[in-house]
Design a protein around this motif. Sequence first.
Motif, PDB file in Angstrom:
ATOM      1  N   GLU A 476      -2.103  -6.457 -11.834  1.00  0.00           N
ATOM      2  CA  GLU A 476      -1.740  -7.570 -12.731  1.00  0.00           C
ATOM      3  C   GLU A 476      -1.893  -8.845 -11.937  1.00  0.00           C
ATOM      4  N   ARG A 507      -4.198  -8.169 -17.069  1.00  0.00           N
ATOM      5  CA  ARG A 507      -4.037  -6.827 -16.537  1.00  0.00           C
ATOM      6  C   ARG A 507      -5.426  -6.208 -16.389  1.00  0.00           C
ATOM      7  N   GLY A 574      -1.273  -0.723 -18.333  1.00  0.00           N
ATOM      8  CA  GLY A 574      -0.616  -0.997 -17.067  1.00  0.00           C
ATOM      9  C   GLY A 574      -0.493   0.273 -16.259  1.00  0.00           C
TER      10      GLY A 574
END
Length: 1662
Positions: A476, A507, A574
């Motif tokens: 990130e 991201r 993520g």
Amino acid sequence: MDPRPPCGSWRSQHKQVTSMSDFSLILQEEPMSPLRPPERSARKAKEKKGTFWGIEVAEALHWHGWELGKEFTKHLSLKNVHVKTQKLSYRPPATRFFITVFPQPIVLSPGMSLTLPIIFRPLEKKEYEDSICFEKPEGEFSVALRATLPRHKLLFPDTIQLPLCAVHDFTEASFPLCNVGDLITLFNWETASPFHLTPVSGMLEPGSECVVKVTFQPQMALVYDAIAVCWFGDNEEWKRTIKLRAIAKYPHLLVSVLGDLCEDVEPGDFRDVLCFGSVAVGATVERHVEICNPSMNPLFLDLFGTCHSDTTKPAILWPRHLSWYRTNMARGLTFYPPDILSSMLREGKLQMDENRALKLPPQVPEDKPPEEYPYIDPMTEYFHDGITSDLTIFPPHVSVSVREFDFGCCVRLQEVEPLPLCLTNHTKGKITVTWTCRPESPFRVTPETCDIPPLKSTAFRLIFQPSQLNTLYAAELEGFAFYKVLRHYSNIEEDSTMCPSWCLTIRLRGHTFEADRQHFIPHYVLDSPKVFPAVGLNTNTYRSVLLWNVGTSPITFCMNQDICPSVLVKPCSGYVAPGAHQIFLLSTQPVDMATHQHILSLQLNSYPKYTQEILLRSNGESLLLLLEGDGNLYFKPTCVGTSTTRTYTIKNCTRLPMHFKWKIQESDSKVLSVKPATGVIQPSEALAQAWTFTPGKETKYLLRSWVSVWRPQGSSAPESPESTRYTLRVIGEGALGTIGAQEEQLDLGNILVGGLQSCDLVLLNNGTCSLNYILHVEQMITGPCDPEEVLSDPLALELDHYKGMIPARSKAIVQVTVSPARQLHYTWPISYTISMPKALDPANTVGEQQALCCVVATGVYPSVCVTDVCAAGSARGISKLHLWRLFALETLNQYLERDPTSAELTYRVPTRHSICPVPPVHAPVLLDFNFGAAPIEAEPSVVILMLENNGVVPVEWTFLFPSDQKIDVEHWAENTEFNPSELHQMRVQDNQLFSVSPKSGRLFPGQEQTVQLSHRHDFVGTDRLPVLLKVSHGREILLNFIGVTVEQEQRYVHFTSTKHLFTSIAIGSSSPPKQIYELYNGGSMAVAYEVQLDSVMKIQEENFQHPVFVCLNPKGEILPGMTSHIEWVFSPLEARTYSVDVPIHILEGDSALITFQGIGYDPNIMGQTAQFDQVLSPSVTPGSSKLTVPGQTAFLSQHRICLGNIPVYSKSSRLIFLNNASESEAVIFAWHVGASSASETLQIVPEMGVVQPGDGTHCIITLQASGNPCFYNADLVCEVVMQQPLAKYEKALQEWEAEKERQTVEFTITEQDLGAESNLKQHARSSSDSSAEEKLTKSPALTRQCKTLPPIKNLPAPNAPVSRSQRRHLMDKEASRLWAKPEPPKSHLLHLGVTARSHSMDDFLSNFCSELPKYFLCRHLKEMVGDKAVDRRKDEGGVRTDPVLLALAGSSEQEMQVVTDLLAAVIRGLLEDTQFHQAASRSLDEPLPYFQQVRAAGSAKHQGRKQSLGGSSRASPSPAPCAKDKSGEEEEGERQEECEMSLVTSPRAAGEEPPDSLRDILQQEQLREEKETITRLPAFGNLLELVLENTLQNIMVEASRGEVVLTARPRVIALPPSSAQRGISPATPGHPASLLRTSGPGPSLHTEGKETEGHPQMVLSA
């Protein structure tokens, strides 16, 4: 250029702080432990105990559920829990309502217990409180005593502490509400915002409970401390409060630094200093900071800071700059750089507000105030960012084209293609963008720093440089954009123009796994919900999903939103480090009420096989409110001016809370109201609302009301289109009514004064509406009292409630309790008024007072009286009248009839209240109970009283001796010093000289009971003992028991008093009556008395020689145990009181000085108040035939005959019966008239006789009044003895006399007893007056020589020893040696009192003229009886009875000569007066008047002969003789012969013969005249009176034997015609039918008439 941003680390894109738990869960602080109700009711709860100096005892005793008029006992247990013996004492309760045993020392061994009873006696309906105190050497302790009434009582905690709550959020807590009272209780809560209690109102049964929920929803960050009031009771008249405490705060974070503190930093509440310590150049040091969100609500975190370099020195960023920035952003000014804003300030195009925030200048006229930064829901701000969704709250300053990048599979490590990134500047100034990345990160952005012109875009490249194969990569990256002008602080002219930087986050992910290689297997825990929370249509709903990496390798994730576009997920991609977790926030917005299914695809580690589906459902909730009764609310008819409240339920049929608001038309607002009118209904909650209907007039009502509901989210209001409205129809009726009583008068009868009596007053409401009433009570007291005094008396009537409500067509019960304070008649009129508190006119809230009913009662004291008295034992010779005076029974009855004083009511019941040998008494009255006198060793003097309850309530009476009133104390506490009076009383009580049996009793109204009083003659002297006659709740009278014991041969006359009052005599009376003074011989010897008349003669001299007091028999003798009458004549001259002290000498005895008093009155002045008709003193009572002595078998039908006022020479007879109650033995009776004067006037037939078992005989008592007025008071004694014991006694007496005679002439003398013989002769010479048998029995030697039978005993008893047991032993021993003379059987004496008062004819005709025909006058007795009486008294040496003769006898010679001359002149004048002669002749020639029948017999005969024969012969008017007079019999014979001669006398002269018709007429006329002459003869009158008297006596005797039914119904017998009967004479002409009425002797006959062949027939049936 320095890659770091010049303004430091400002993050304009907020970070959300959440926890690892599910987002939908809300953790609460554990609520404060509330006060729990007892497992059982307080009434049955075990008393709390305490320990005081080793004594375990209950701290209090409670009485519940008690009633008036009863006793309730509880036991107080004391236990010694100490190892030593405990000694203690106690004091009883102070009030009289709690009673225990008399205090005594208490000794408790270790482990031992003592139970002390406590009695509670309530007298009023109120709460009582007292205590009992215990004393020990160490100190005192007490136990409370409480008696409570049934009441309302709720139990709940005093304080509730709610959990910490954020502003605009809510928290909840709950507590139990318990009804620990005895009654059904209604409750209603009153609270202030922001607290809300649910349920607001309700009803609890005794012992039940409900849970009350407290909701706290603050709008400001404050410390809240509020009071909630709970109104409870039948009408919610009681209240109790509870404190509600809570703290509201704005959303905040707690930041703490992990690790050790620096040495130069002082520790505080939080570790607020991040210390890196000494760091080498080029080295890197990491520190960790823990951020906690205590509110469990989503919060956005602003991290900002300022860093400087050698070339870049920006202004320092402070928290105030963030506040200004938010305000400026809301006003649209943040899109201008600080330099432009500063120039606009200088130019006046911008201004500053009071907070120094920028604003545009106001327009003219003034526009709306400048905008402020609004409150934004965290979830709304989180999702509406313009990236995840198309919505945004504020337009972005810098936008990023793409936020998430996936490089995919990059097997060729050095040939990875970069990805483009575009940034757009939306501001009016140049900005600089700087990207930050870690050196070891495979991802980076180029260029790292770049300027973007205003409103322009710039492209960037994302570089991915993996370092190894078969690896997952994710990162990130953050970039910071800021106005370029902020690089140096010198460019900032005004602080308020500063603008922090904006954080840009992207991201990135990728992997280097080869095609044939398997990706890392993820080890995780996925916690996902199944259903979205219910929301309204077009409203966002949220859920959270937890992904927890439990493996050792990181996990990458990617959420494919294209599959389910209706659900927003953030973040979409993520990675999760080993052991870490990731929270996904899901959001959806239902558009309809259908249930929708959402499937989310979660791919892990960039591998399709590792795809996890998440299944959720959602639906929308519409506004749906259910109204009870299909929207109709009905009220029962309600009284005008009052209100009716009923509950009406509305239910939220959805899963979401709703706001509601009722709207009532303004015209109906005075009639209809609802509470609460607004509020929130929780999901599926049924809310009960209180509707109140208040009619203003008598009519029917049809009203309408509306309720609007809407969701609490958003700004929707009741009038907004999103709300829904429902209609409610209200139907009611206004009515009027009245109240009545079931009984118009409640008569409680007689109530004990000071007592309580209750009854139920039933109120009736026959109307159609409920009525609220108020009762009013007045009091009226009537009777013999002072009206002004009783006006101040408190109200003696109490109602259990004075206000209340009666439902329609029903009744209510009001308990009435009456407690009169006086012995008077009470009347309580009860009225009512209708309460109309809601009346339109405030002045008419109470209606007119109307009569309801009346309660009457009479306060009474318990009353008892003595109705009869008789004597036995040594006192059996005393007459009833004398007993009545000895015991002052008339005065006693008078005192018993009076009201008790307050002092007498000190102890309402018999109580031991003194420690003195002679207890003090509160009785204001002292009376003597004189038992008379008797010789020592005589039978006890027994007096039997007949007590009768002459009142109307039960009465309890008690005779209390001094010992019965004394408290028993220890011997060491008694006083050993006594005065002579105390010693005398102790001797009397110890020897039981006086006794009462029974000593106490209870009598119901009209019930009678005998009480036996006795005095034992064991000691010579006068015995006295104060005895208290206690009537419970009534009078106390102290009775002084007096008894006299004399020696055996002592001559003693018992004088009851030293004063005697004669009956009052009118002055001027020509013939004052003879009165009696009684003397009683209480000894065993006959007594001779003599009245000394010197003082009487002195009074005569002082009154002009008028004999005021005359004693007719100054000398006389009184037999043992008998009463003698001294006759007196009191003749007053003046209207005043005469008094004379007369000594009465007793020969060989004690004399006495008696004061005789008499009152003379003037009848002309006294008028009607003169008691001329008084026969005897008021103490005379008719008596009762029920009163008997023990062993008595014969009874008289009555004990007293009162003939009343009679004329002189009258003859009165009465019939009484002597009945034998024995079924086996006959009795012999004999009458004793007593005094000689009584025997002359009284005659009893028969004087003696035998009454067979179970039979009875009649006796006729005749009183022949003498010619002188007199008071007659004779005590006739009927001696009754059983026939069989008398026959046995006579036989035994004959044997004893025969043996006595034999022993007199037959005896044996031996030589050894010669000395005894000489002694016997010497003794005989000294006792020559003794009888022969006495001489023989006195010699022990002669006694021992008797061989045949024991010697005869006829000697007086020797001197009595001191002890009764010794005397009895010697008597028994001597009786075994001697043959005593047989004792006659014990007889019973029946006293019959005969009382009368004779008056002269003048007085009798003046006062009792109407009663003269009731009496038969023996006119012939006037001269005969008077002459005999005068002659007899002259012979006996007595005093002449006629006061006139006595006056003439005492006159002087000159006075006699004057009287003779005057009479001679008068007679001479009459003889010489010719007019007198003519008037006398004319009176003889006048025709016979009507009253001629009352003329003398002689005159009638003379008149008859004069008319028939013309002769002048006169018949002698001699009266008829008395039956006992011999000369009278001879004269009666002569009179009868003369009458016979007169019958044959010719009516004409000899030789003349009249015609036959005339002869018949003359014969009939002569026969009629002769019959009239005979009827006027006294002999005929005596004969007629005798026949009638005997006839009536025979009827009464036959009726007493059952031979005649005097009360039988008369029978009618119809006789048939003469032709139908044989042997029956025809009917008398003029009388066609004759009726015979039979009601005489014999059985009654039933007569029945029948018709046979047209003729009546008489049928008699028994």
